[in-house]
Design a protein around this motif. Structure first.
Motif, mmCIF file in Angstrom:
data_model
loop_
_atom_site.group_PDB
_atom_site.id
_atom_site.type_symbol
_atom_site.label_atom_id
_atom_site.label_comp_id
_atom_site.label_asym_id
_atom_site.label_seq_id
_atom_site.Cartn_x
_atom_site.Cartn_y
_atom_site.Cartn_z
ATOM 1 N N GLN A 176 0.845 -1.192 0.000
ATOM 2 C CA GLN A 176 0.000 0.000 0.000
ATOM 3 C C GLN A 176 0.882 1.245 0.000
ATOM 4 O O GLN A 176 1.841 1.348 0.777
ATOM 5 C CB GLN A 176 -0.915 0.020 1.224
ATOM 6 C CG GLN A 176 -1.936 1.148 1.210
ATOM 7 C CD GLN A 176 -2.874 1.092 2.394
ATOM 8 O OE1 GLN A 176 -2.472 1.307 3.525
ATOM 9 N NE2 GLN A 176 -4.138 0.797 2.130
ATOM 10 N N LEU A 177 0.563 2.183 -0.898
ATOM 11 C CA LEU A 177 1.317 3.428 -1.015
ATOM 12 C C LEU A 177 0.330 4.584 -1.091
ATOM 13 O O LEU A 177 -0.579 4.576 -1.920
ATOM 14 C CB LEU A 177 2.182 3.405 -2.283
ATOM 15 C CG LEU A 177 3.001 4.674 -2.584
ATOM 16 C CD1 LEU A 177 4.055 4.892 -1.517
ATOM 17 C CD2 LEU A 177 3.648 4.561 -3.968
ATOM 18 N N PHE A 178 0.477 5.554 -0.190
ATOM 19 C CA PHE A 178 -0.438 6.690 -0.203
ATOM 20 C C PHE A 178 0.258 7.962 0.279
ATOM 21 O O PHE A 178 1.232 7.925 1.030
ATOM 22 C CB PHE A 178 -1.684 6.409 0.649
ATOM 23 C CG PHE A 178 -1.407 6.134 2.104
ATOM 24 C CD1 PHE A 178 -1.397 7.163 3.042
ATOM 25 C CD2 PHE A 178 -1.185 4.842 2.552
ATOM 26 C CE1 PHE A 178 -1.157 6.921 4.377
ATOM 27 C CE2 PHE A 178 -0.955 4.583 3.887
ATOM 28 C CZ PHE A 178 -0.939 5.623 4.804
ATOM 29 N N VAL A 184 -2.857 3.957 -3.503
ATOM 30 C CA VAL A 184 -3.171 2.712 -4.214
ATOM 31 C C VAL A 184 -2.683 1.535 -3.374
ATOM 32 O O VAL A 184 -1.820 1.681 -2.498
ATOM 33 C CB VAL A 184 -2.493 2.672 -5.598
ATOM 34 C CG1 VAL A 184 -3.060 3.756 -6.502
ATOM 35 C CG2 VAL A 184 -0.977 2.832 -5.472
ATOM 36 N N ASN A 185 -3.250 0.353 -3.641
ATOM 37 C CA ASN A 185 -2.763 -0.862 -3.014
ATOM 38 C C ASN A 185 -2.707 -1.985 -4.033
ATOM 39 O O ASN A 185 -3.358 -1.928 -5.078
ATOM 40 C CB ASN A 185 -3.620 -1.245 -1.799
ATOM 41 C CG ASN A 185 -5.100 -1.264 -2.124
ATOM 42 O OD1 ASN A 185 -5.534 -1.940 -3.049
ATOM 43 N ND2 ASN A 185 -5.887 -0.512 -1.356
ATOM 44 N N ARG A 186 -1.930 -3.006 -3.717
ATOM 45 C CA ARG A 186 -1.747 -4.126 -4.630
ATOM 46 C C ARG A 186 -1.581 -5.410 -3.826
ATOM 47 O O ARG A 186 -0.822 -5.441 -2.845
ATOM 48 C CB ARG A 186 -0.521 -3.896 -5.517
ATOM 49 C CG ARG A 186 -0.252 -5.020 -6.516
ATOM 50 C CD ARG A 186 0.959 -4.688 -7.363
ATOM 51 N NE ARG A 186 1.249 -5.726 -8.355
ATOM 52 C CZ ARG A 186 0.680 -5.798 -9.544
ATOM 53 N NH1 ARG A 186 -0.212 -4.890 -9.904
ATOM 54 N NH2 ARG A 186 0.986 -6.756 -10.392
ATOM 55 N N SER A 187 -2.294 -6.454 -4.214
ATOM 56 C CA SER A 187 -2.167 -7.757 -3.564
ATOM 57 C C SER A 187 -1.589 -8.763 -4.551
ATOM 58 O O SER A 187 -1.913 -8.741 -5.749
ATOM 59 C CB SER A 187 -3.526 -8.239 -3.056
ATOM 60 O OG SER A 187 -4.454 -8.348 -4.118
ATOM 61 N N GLN A 203 -4.063 -8.216 -7.805
ATOM 62 C CA GLN A 203 -5.187 -7.283 -7.816
ATOM 63 C C GLN A 203 -4.695 -5.898 -7.433
ATOM 64 O O GLN A 203 -3.841 -5.750 -6.553
ATOM 65 C CB GLN A 203 -6.275 -7.726 -6.818
ATOM 66 C CG GLN A 203 -6.840 -9.114 -7.050
ATOM 67 C CD GLN A 203 -7.792 -9.180 -8.236
ATOM 68 O OE1 GLN A 203 -8.070 -8.169 -8.883
ATOM 69 N NE2 GLN A 203 -8.295 -10.362 -8.527
ATOM 70 N N ASP A 204 -5.254 -4.867 -8.103
ATOM 71 C CA ASP A 204 -4.932 -3.473 -7.783
ATOM 72 C C ASP A 204 -6.182 -2.761 -7.286
ATOM 73 O O ASP A 204 -7.297 -3.046 -7.751
ATOM 74 C CB ASP A 204 -4.387 -2.746 -9.018
ATOM 75 C CG ASP A 204 -3.059 -3.310 -9.475
ATOM 76 O OD1 ASP A 204 -2.164 -3.450 -8.621
ATOM 77 O OD2 ASP A 204 -2.922 -3.619 -10.668
ATOM 78 N N ILE A 224 -12.893 6.133 5.755
ATOM 79 C CA ILE A 224 -12.023 5.470 4.784
ATOM 80 C C ILE A 224 -12.870 4.771 3.731
ATOM 81 O O ILE A 224 -13.881 4.136 4.052
ATOM 82 C CB ILE A 224 -11.114 4.423 5.465
ATOM 83 C CG1 ILE A 224 -10.226 5.080 6.524
ATOM 84 C CG2 ILE A 224 -10.244 3.713 4.428
ATOM 85 C CD1 ILE A 224 -9.394 4.088 7.316
ATOM 86 N N ASN A 225 -12.470 4.906 2.479
ATOM 87 C CA ASN A 225 -13.072 4.149 1.390
ATOM 88 C C ASN A 225 -11.937 3.552 0.566
ATOM 89 O O ASN A 225 -10.988 4.254 0.203
ATOM 90 C CB ASN A 225 -13.954 5.036 0.512
ATOM 91 C CG ASN A 225 -14.600 4.278 -0.626
ATOM 92 O OD1 ASN A 225 -14.274 4.484 -1.789
ATOM 93 N ND2 ASN A 225 -15.520 3.373 -0.313
ATOM 94 N N GLN A 226 -12.017 2.242 0.279
ATOM 95 C CA GLN A 226 -10.941 1.611 -0.457
ATOM 96 C C GLN A 226 -11.435 0.375 -1.198
ATOM 97 O O GLN A 226 -12.422 -0.254 -0.807
ATOM 98 C CB GLN A 226 -9.798 1.214 0.490
ATOM 99 C CG GLN A 226 -10.201 0.247 1.587
ATOM 100 C CD GLN A 226 -9.028 -0.114 2.488
ATOM 101 O OE1 GLN A 226 -7.900 -0.292 2.021
ATOM 102 N NE2 GLN A 226 -9.280 -0.216 3.776
ATOM 103 N N LEU A 227 -10.750 0.062 -2.275
ATOM 104 C CA LEU A 227 -10.948 -1.182 -3.009
ATOM 105 C C LEU A 227 -9.743 -2.043 -2.685
ATOM 106 O O LEU A 227 -8.613 -1.697 -3.036
ATOM 107 C CB LEU A 227 -11.036 -0.921 -4.512
ATOM 108 C CG LEU A 227 -11.306 -2.157 -5.385
ATOM 109 C CD1 LEU A 227 -12.692 -2.725 -5.072
ATOM 110 C CD2 LEU A 227 -11.200 -1.800 -6.856
#
Length: 288
Positions: free
Chosen positions: A72-74, A92-95, A103-104, A126-129
């Motif tokens: 995760q980078l913000f 953004v985040n990445r798994s 997944q991004d 907080i809102n995130q995908l």
């Protein structure tokens, strides 16, 4: 530092002790989870601060050799006034799994706080995908970014998550005492899996400063998780958490937190019930 100064921080969270009891432990209960992060801050003025944060999490699950990695980078813009402040974060985040699945997603957060006369009030949205593998139930009691088990351990899916947390604290119960209460709302909308849910929670914490550099805290939280109709039959689960914490300010740049926590979940579905004991330590170092 002074005007225009920059500060860098490094933090690492290490897994401690874990045990559980239950009719049948979830197939994706993580055996081992390690987290770490880096943060850079730049003081734009006496009140404005700009920062960038990178967080990393790695887990291996009990029932398979599959490893899960989460990045995760913000960036954050913060305003710190005399008695209040607010923050805005975007990132953004990445798994990644060693099976090749990737997944991004996105991350957005807004926060506000007020501190006056010993009273502290905070509001965070907080809102995130994101990915269900990070432990979406989380455990706000640890306050270290560590995510233990949750209600989504047995699914792999993209999740849009919206949460709102309100907190109130008072620092003048006695010379060394503090108390905090909190209310939380969490909504999780799964992309394909039938696990859509809403969670309401309440928490209570009491802290005692043993020395100027050492503080002990005792916390408790109760949550109700309601599943949507069609998602596990529209059932409601109950979750009770208790934690003991020790915060140690080793030096001006180095701090550490140790914790031991109990997590119990009751459900209409016996296979989803568990009773878990876990512990850990997180360390933070600031390069000044």
């Amino acid at each position: 530092g002074g005007r225009g100064g920059a500060r860098r921080e490094a933090a690492v969270g290490a897994w401690g002790v874990r045990g559980y009891e239950g009719a049948s432990r979830p197939i994706r209960a993580s055996r081992e989870r390690v987290q770490g992060g880096l943060s850079w801050q730049h003081k734009l003025s006496e009140t404005d601060v700009l920062s960038a944060t990178y967080q990393y999490s790695e887990a291996q699950f009990d029932a398979s050799s599959v490893e899960f990695q989460y990045h995760q980078l913000f960036g954050t813009y913060a305003v710190k006034l005399r008695n209040s402040g607010y923050t805005l974060s975007l990132g953004v985040n990445r798994s990644e799994r060693d099976t090749g699945d990737e997944q991004d997603g996105f991350y957005a957060q807004a926060g506000w706080n007020l501190d006056t006369g010993g009273h502290r009030i905070s509001l965070v949205a907080i809102n995130q995908l994101t990915d269900s593998g990070i432990g979406l139930g989380g455990n706000s009691l640890t306050g270290s970014g560590y995510n233990p088990l949750d209600s989504n351990y047995d699914v792999v899916d993209l999740v849009e998550r919206t949460s709102l947390n309100v907190g109130y604290g008072y620092d003048r119960l006695c010379e060394r005492c503090s108390a905090d209460i909190g209310l939380g709302y969490d909504e999780q909308d799964f992309d394909t899996q039938p696990r859509d849910q809403e969670q309401l929670s309440g928490s209570l914490s009491f802290g005692y400063r043993i020395t100027p550099l050492l503080k002990a805290s005792l916390s408790a939280r109760y949550s109700e998780i309601d599943y949507a109709q069609g998602a596990l039959g529209g059932r409601t689960d109950e979750r009770s958490e208790y934690g003991l914490f020790l915060d140690w300010r080793v030096s001006r740049s180095l701090s550490a937190r140790f914790w031991l926590s109990q997590d119990e979940r009751k459900s209409d579905a016996a296979l989803d019930e568990y009773d878990e004991l876990y512990g850990g330590v997180s360390v933070k170092y600031a390069f000044r």
